[in-house]
Scaffold this motif. Sequence first.
Motif, mmCIF file in Angstrom:
data_model
loop_
_atom_site.group_PDB
_atom_site.id
_atom_site.type_symbol
_atom_site.label_atom_id
_atom_site.label_comp_id
_atom_site.label_asym_id
_atom_site.label_seq_id
_atom_site.Cartn_x
_atom_site.Cartn_y
_atom_site.Cartn_z
ATOM 1 N N GLY A 28 6.915 19.147 -4.070
ATOM 2 C CA GLY A 28 7.280 18.525 -5.423
ATOM 3 C C GLY A 28 8.127 17.499 -4.940
ATOM 4 N N ASP A 29 8.842 17.009 -3.667
ATOM 5 C CA ASP A 29 9.326 15.959 -3.895
ATOM 6 C C ASP A 29 8.882 14.663 -3.874
ATOM 7 N N SER A 30 9.164 14.062 -4.377
ATOM 8 C CA SER A 30 8.320 11.993 -3.849
ATOM 9 C C SER A 30 9.034 11.837 -2.778
ATOM 10 N N LEU A 31 8.006 10.090 -2.280
ATOM 11 C CA LEU A 31 8.517 9.891 -1.198
ATOM 12 C C LEU A 31 7.418 8.352 -1.498
ATOM 13 N N THR A 32 7.958 6.805 -1.212
ATOM 14 C CA THR A 32 6.742 5.698 -1.569
ATOM 15 C C THR A 32 5.985 5.705 0.100
ATOM 16 N N VAL A 33 4.895 5.452 0.544
ATOM 17 C CA VAL A 33 4.604 4.957 1.063
ATOM 18 C C VAL A 33 3.843 3.521 1.632
ATOM 19 N N VAL A 34 4.461 2.562 2.419
ATOM 20 C CA VAL A 34 4.719 1.772 1.929
ATOM 21 C C VAL A 34 2.958 1.241 2.658
ATOM 22 N N ILE A 35 2.047 0.067 2.637
ATOM 23 C CA ILE A 35 0.419 0.023 3.312
ATOM 24 C C ILE A 35 0.966 -0.803 4.081
ATOM 25 N N GLN A 36 0.769 -0.767 5.200
ATOM 26 C CA GLN A 36 -0.243 -2.018 5.952
ATOM 27 C C GLN A 36 -0.873 -1.721 6.647
ATOM 28 N N GLU A 37 -1.975 -1.977 6.258
ATOM 29 C CA GLU A 37 -3.468 -1.726 6.998
ATOM 30 C C GLU A 37 -4.117 -2.798 7.138
ATOM 31 N N ARG A 38 -4.404 -3.656 8.838
ATOM 32 C CA ARG A 38 -5.049 -4.450 9.198
ATOM 33 C C ARG A 38 -5.846 -4.012 10.438
ATOM 34 N N ALA A 39 -7.185 -4.631 10.182
ATOM 35 C CA ALA A 39 -8.195 -4.265 11.276
ATOM 36 C C ALA A 39 -8.710 -5.076 11.701
ATOM 37 N N SER A 40 -9.259 -5.229 12.277
ATOM 38 C CA SER A 40 -9.846 -6.768 13.193
ATOM 39 C C SER A 40 -10.726 -6.346 14.796
ATOM 40 N N ARG A 99 -20.169 -11.968 16.920
ATOM 41 C CA ARG A 99 -19.490 -11.130 15.451
ATOM 42 C C ARG A 99 -17.781 -11.070 15.532
ATOM 43 N N ASN A 100 -16.777 -11.518 14.711
ATOM 44 C CA ASN A 100 -15.671 -11.446 13.920
ATOM 45 C C ASN A 100 -15.485 -10.568 12.645
ATOM 46 N N ASN A 101 -15.072 -9.853 12.908
ATOM 47 C CA ASN A 101 -14.577 -8.840 11.517
ATOM 48 C C ASN A 101 -12.730 -9.467 11.687
ATOM 49 N N SER A 102 -12.557 -9.706 10.374
ATOM 50 C CA SER A 102 -10.918 -8.987 9.767
ATOM 51 C C SER A 102 -10.547 -8.723 8.528
ATOM 52 N N SER A 103 -9.731 -7.951 8.091
ATOM 53 C CA SER A 103 -9.261 -7.176 7.338
ATOM 54 C C SER A 103 -7.476 -6.664 6.754
ATOM 55 N N SER A 104 -7.147 -7.288 5.746
ATOM 56 C CA SER A 104 -5.862 -6.579 5.486
ATOM 57 C C SER A 104 -5.356 -5.608 4.372
ATOM 58 N N PHE A 105 -4.876 -4.924 4.202
ATOM 59 C CA PHE A 105 -4.594 -4.560 3.085
ATOM 60 C C PHE A 105 -2.877 -4.182 2.997
ATOM 61 N N THR A 106 -2.485 -4.975 1.851
ATOM 62 C CA THR A 106 -1.314 -4.635 2.328
ATOM 63 C C THR A 106 -0.821 -3.764 -0.098
ATOM 64 N N SER A 107 0.221 -2.750 0.150
ATOM 65 C CA SER A 107 0.359 -1.919 -1.054
ATOM 66 C C SER A 107 1.631 -1.168 -0.687
ATOM 67 N N GLU A 167 -8.309 5.287 0.414
ATOM 68 C CA GLU A 167 -8.948 4.628 -0.941
ATOM 69 C C GLU A 167 -8.941 3.482 -1.721
ATOM 70 N N GLN A 168 -9.729 2.721 -1.615
ATOM 71 C CA GLN A 168 -9.734 1.690 -2.493
ATOM 72 C C GLN A 168 -10.757 0.865 -3.299
ATOM 73 N N GLN A 169 -10.773 1.254 -4.790
ATOM 74 C CA GLN A 169 -11.589 1.423 -5.231
ATOM 75 C C GLN A 169 -11.511 0.276 -6.631
ATOM 76 N N THR A 170 -11.816 -0.727 -6.914
ATOM 77 C CA THR A 170 -11.729 -1.649 -7.810
ATOM 78 C C THR A 170 -13.008 -2.213 -8.941
ATOM 79 N N ALA A 171 -12.668 -1.937 -9.921
ATOM 80 C CA ALA A 171 -13.714 -2.360 -10.646
ATOM 81 C C ALA A 171 -13.726 -3.431 -11.790
ATOM 82 N N GLY A 172 -14.628 -4.126 -12.277
ATOM 83 C CA GLY A 172 -13.847 -5.400 -13.911
ATOM 84 C C GLY A 172 -15.085 -6.910 -13.114
ATOM 85 N N ASN A 173 -14.689 -7.498 -14.082
ATOM 86 C CA ASN A 173 -15.332 -8.599 -13.755
ATOM 87 C C ASN A 173 -15.359 -8.898 -12.044
#
Length: 193
Positions: A28-40, A99-107, A167-173
């Motif tokens: 029941g306790d809560s904490l905040t996860v700082v998302i700092q994901e980078r992949a290349s 081939r080069n691939n790079s992604s970053s996700f911060t939230s 998981e991250q999902q986006t929807a909309g225009n």
Amino acid sequence: MIQTTPGSLYQPGRYRSYFRDDVPSRVGDSLTVVIQERASSSLSEEARGSRDTRIGNEAGVEMDAPVINRMFGWSPGKKSLSGQLSASGNEKMDGRGSRNNSSSFTSSISVTVVGVLANGYLRVSGEKQVQINEDSEQIRLSGTVNPRDIQPGNLVSSTKVTDVRLEQQTAGNQSLFAKPGWLTRFFMSVLPF
């Protein structure tokens, strides 16, 4: 159903020591996860091949056959026949690919402790949904947190969460503009070239 209390101010389920750090440790306790994901990733391939083939053959025959000479109207004497056969081939192949691939996700996302393991590690899970106008974003996170990795302010980096599922999902225009239309998808499936 309301749980009856023994009438005391002391409740065993709500007891917290005044002499310990106020870090999440119970369900029941809560904490905040700082998302700092980078992949290349990077991949490079190179292949070269060369082949050279040459064939040469030469044959010569001398004959003295009067019957054949008279048949073809040759003058008497030795006749010689010679032949030559030659062939050559050359093949060369050069191939390169990269081939080069790079992604970053911060939230950041606040999660709830849903279980405590025998070693004191915390099983956490949480969901965050943000909708602005007609665009929505949904983030789900679950994993295991070592209480020693929790920073002041009850913050923990996503790189410290084990068995993480993010998981991250986006929807909309916004996602509609990045996705090809149904007619384009149809022709790409029928005519992939």
